[in-house]
Design an enzyme around this catalytic site. Structure first.
Site, mmCIF file in Angstrom:
data_model
loop_
_atom_site.group_PDB
_atom_site.id
_atom_site.type_symbol
_atom_site.label_atom_id
_atom_site.label_comp_id
_atom_site.label_asym_id
_atom_site.label_seq_id
_atom_site.Cartn_x
_atom_site.Cartn_y
_atom_site.Cartn_z
ATOM 1 C CB THR A 1 43.151 41.619 46.211
ATOM 2 O OG1 THR A 1 43.934 41.563 45.045
ATOM 3 C CG2 THR A 1 43.383 40.447 47.099
ATOM 4 C CD GLU B 1 48.772 40.282 41.748
ATOM 5 O OE1 GLU B 1 47.680 39.686 41.656
ATOM 6 O OE2 GLU B 1 48.887 41.439 42.148
ATOM 7 C CG ASP C 1 45.478 36.370 45.504
ATOM 8 O OD1 ASP C 1 45.283 36.283 44.292
ATOM 9 O OD2 ASP C 1 45.279 37.398 46.173
ATOM 10 C CG ASP D 1 46.179 43.572 36.616
ATOM 11 O OD1 ASP D 1 45.556 42.838 37.403
ATOM 12 O OD2 ASP D 1 47.051 44.384 36.968
ATOM 13 C CB ILE E 1 41.965 36.824 43.518
ATOM 14 C CG1 ILE E 1 41.482 35.395 43.777
ATOM 15 C CG2 ILE E 1 40.916 37.833 44.022
ATOM 16 C CD1 ILE E 1 41.201 35.080 45.223
ATOM 17 C CG ASP E 2 42.079 42.123 38.595
ATOM 18 O OD1 ASP E 2 43.050 42.690 39.129
ATOM 19 O OD2 ASP E 2 41.319 42.692 37.799
ATOM 20 C CG ASP F 1 45.401 39.003 39.068
ATOM 21 O OD1 ASP F 1 45.387 38.391 40.148
ATOM 22 O OD2 ASP F 1 45.289 40.235 38.988
HETATM 23 C C1 2IP Z 1 44.559 45.462 40.924
HETATM 24 C C2 2IP Z 1 43.070 45.612 40.946
HETATM 25 C C3 2IP Z 1 42.736 47.051 41.151
HETATM 26 C C4 2IP Z 1 43.219 47.891 39.993
HETATM 27 C C5 2IP Z 1 44.699 47.650 39.788
HETATM 28 C C6 2IP Z 1 45.056 46.177 39.707
HETATM 29 O O1 2IP Z 1 44.905 44.114 40.938
HETATM 30 O O2 2IP Z 1 42.472 45.163 39.765
HETATM 31 O O3 2IP Z 1 41.380 47.161 41.328
HETATM 32 O O4 2IP Z 1 43.001 49.241 40.282
HETATM 33 O O5 2IP Z 1 45.073 48.274 38.603
HETATM 34 O O6 2IP Z 1 46.428 46.015 39.560
HETATM 35 P P1 2IP Z 1 41.656 50.011 39.915
HETATM 36 O O7 2IP Z 1 40.560 49.287 40.597
HETATM 37 O O8 2IP Z 1 41.844 51.386 40.437
HETATM 38 O O9 2IP Z 1 41.561 49.926 38.439
HETATM 39 P P2 2IP Z 1 44.931 43.188 42.299
HETATM 40 O O10 2IP Z 1 43.606 43.287 42.937
HETATM 41 O O11 2IP Z 1 45.209 41.832 41.710
HETATM 42 O O12 2IP Z 1 46.059 43.719 43.136
HETATM 43 CA CA CA Z 2 45.365 42.329 39.401
HETATM 44 CA CA CA Z 3 45.606 39.595 42.146
#
Ligand code: 2IP
Ligand code: CA
Ligand code: CA
Length: 426
Positions: free
Chosen positions: A159, A79, A54, A344, A156-157, A154
């Site tokens: 994670t 992030e 990340d 995000d 890595i979204d 971001d």
């Molecule tokens: C997170 C990730 C989660 C999401 C959340 C994000 O970011 O994308 O999957 O929740 O909103 O902030 P959900 O999957 O319930 O939509 P990260 O992985 O960067 O922490």
């Molecule tokens: Ca994210």
């Molecule tokens: Ca992330």
């Protein structure tokens, strides 16, 4: 502008390479995982992970973009903080150094002296990415004053899915509810003066082209969950998974969209490759309802209400859900909670804007009469230049009021009307 686009696309590709490499080496991966400090925690996850991947990805993007555009560095925010603590308790500031050897030495410290891992990562960080020229090209008359540009990253979204490392077969709507497919590298550029998203680059490091292309040959019983260790043997029998035999690695894709004043442009052929119709032909139930994608964290009364009217598809990853709306796999993405952040949504929001859609602030939308919604389309979009009021820490950049992502306004209006009928209060 074309040069900026090319730079961001190249940076996202390097980021995706790093993400794939860290995921591939399982021993290395477990070494890299570190728990987030309390103040930085995303409230939704009991355990959230901050990985070296990340941080490294984010620093890499920052480095490569500022090298090409000196002065932009201060405007790039992400992030992650680049402080990393190794298992010896030493706190180290992770950054990309002038030479590969210097980066390697720095990484070796983070990795408790694991030279092999450090060398491997440093090579990736300093690799020259020679992507082919990004098409279609942005008109040379489009120029931005660099001091009016901000970037949210971001690295890595999704994670938790990344850490889990499972590859899950997408469901009938072409959306995987969990798994590596929902992992995205998100690089979004916005206007500092207006807050509007301008250019979004989304790289999906584990995107399965082959899966979609050979969809018609799949029988429903071949669904399977696999992990990276079993992947190689698995793909021999399942040739449609995201694996490139010649390169011996996962395949990915990069999509982007641009929207500034009246000019819009995007990577058309990758977005409009219409999977939904193939899928519809392939399954017995025709798509008579619109598809809405939501987080599995939504409350059950809302979910049941939605199910009366929509095909409800759960998916992980905020970026992934917006992208699925952009690609036409879902008509809408509704989120009633403040669980996403500026980083995000900025990048995929720009892509939706380039297609005439958008991402609106849910609370604001619900506070307006339905018939004034379209006149206020601009004002209702999420913006990226200013923090939330009355909160501190990471919450300043939270999309507190929830959101609706849409591609066409008809779907948007229909959903808002529905939410008003069921009397949703975010
Ligand atoms: C997170 C990730 C989660 C999401 C959340 C994000 O970011 O994308 O999957 O929740 O909103 O902030 P959900 O999957 O319930 O939509 P990260 O992985 O960067 O922490
Ligand atoms: Ca994210
Ligand atoms: Ca992330």
């Amino acid at each position: 502008a074309q040069e900026l686009l090319q730079t961001l696309v190249n940076a996202s590709e390097k980021a995706a390479n790093i993400a794939r490499a860290c995921r591939g080496e399982s021993t290395l991966f477990s070494l890299l995982v570190e728990e987030k400090k309390d103040g930085e925690k995303n409230k939704r996850f009991f355990q959230d992970f901050k990985t070296l991947a990340d941080v490294l990805v984010q620093e890499c993007v920052r480095h490569d973009v500022s090298k090409r555009f000196p002065g932009i560095e201060e405007s790039i925010r992400g992030e992650e903080s680049n402080q990393f603590t190794n298992t010896l308790g030493e706190s180290i500031c992770v950054k990309v150094m002038a030479t590969g050897t210097e980066t390697e030495n720095l990484l070796a410290k983070v990795l408790d002296g694991n030279k092999n891992a450090a060398a491997l990562l440093a090579d990736l960080v300093h690799e020259d990415i020679n992507n082919s020229v990004v098409e279609p090209r942005l008109d040379s008359s489009i120029q931005f004053p660099l001091n009016d540009i901000g970037i949210w990253i971001d690295p890595i979204d999704s994670t938790s899915e990344y850490v889990n490392g499972q590859w899950e077969k997408p469901g009938v709507f072409g959306i995987a509810s969990s798994g590596l497919q929902s992992v995205c590298v998100l690089i979004g550029m916005y206007s500092v003066s207006s807050g509007a998203p301008l250019l979004g680059v989304v790289n999906q490091p584990f995107y399965a082209w082959d899966y979609y292309l050979t969809l018609s040959s799949i029988s429903p019983t071949t669904a399977g969950r696999i992990d990276s260790v079993h992947l190689t043997s698995f793909v021999v029998n399942q040739p449609f998974y995201a694996w490139d035999y010649s390169l011996n690695r996962w395949t990915g894709r990069c999509i982007w969209g641009f929207c500034h004043q009246k000019t819009t442009l995007n990577v058309d052929e990758k977005l409009c490759h219409n999977i939904s119709s193939e899928l519809a032909a392939n399954c017995n139930t025709p798509l008579d309802k619109s598809v809405i994608t939501i987080s599995s964290s939504e409350a059950s009364p809302l979910v049941s209400a939605l199910k009366d009217k929509y095909e409800v598809v759960f998916a992980a990853g905020a970026g992934y859900k917006v992208v699925n709306v952009a690609c036409g796999l879902a008509n809408l993405y509704l989120l009633t909670k403040g669980s996403t952040f500026r980083w995000d949504t900025c990048a995929p929001h720009a892509i939706l804007r380039s297609m005439g859609g958008g991402v609106m602030n849910l609370k604001k939308v619900l506070s307006l009469p339905l018939d004034s919604l379209l006149d206020n389309q601009e004002n209702l979009q999420l913006i990226y230049n200013s923090p939330e009021e009355g909160v501190s820490g990471v919450d300043r950049w939270c999309n507190m009021d929830g959101l609706i992502a849409y591609r066409d306004t008809a779907s948007l209006l229909e959903l808002v009307q529905f939410l008003k009928e069921v009397n949703l209060k975010p």
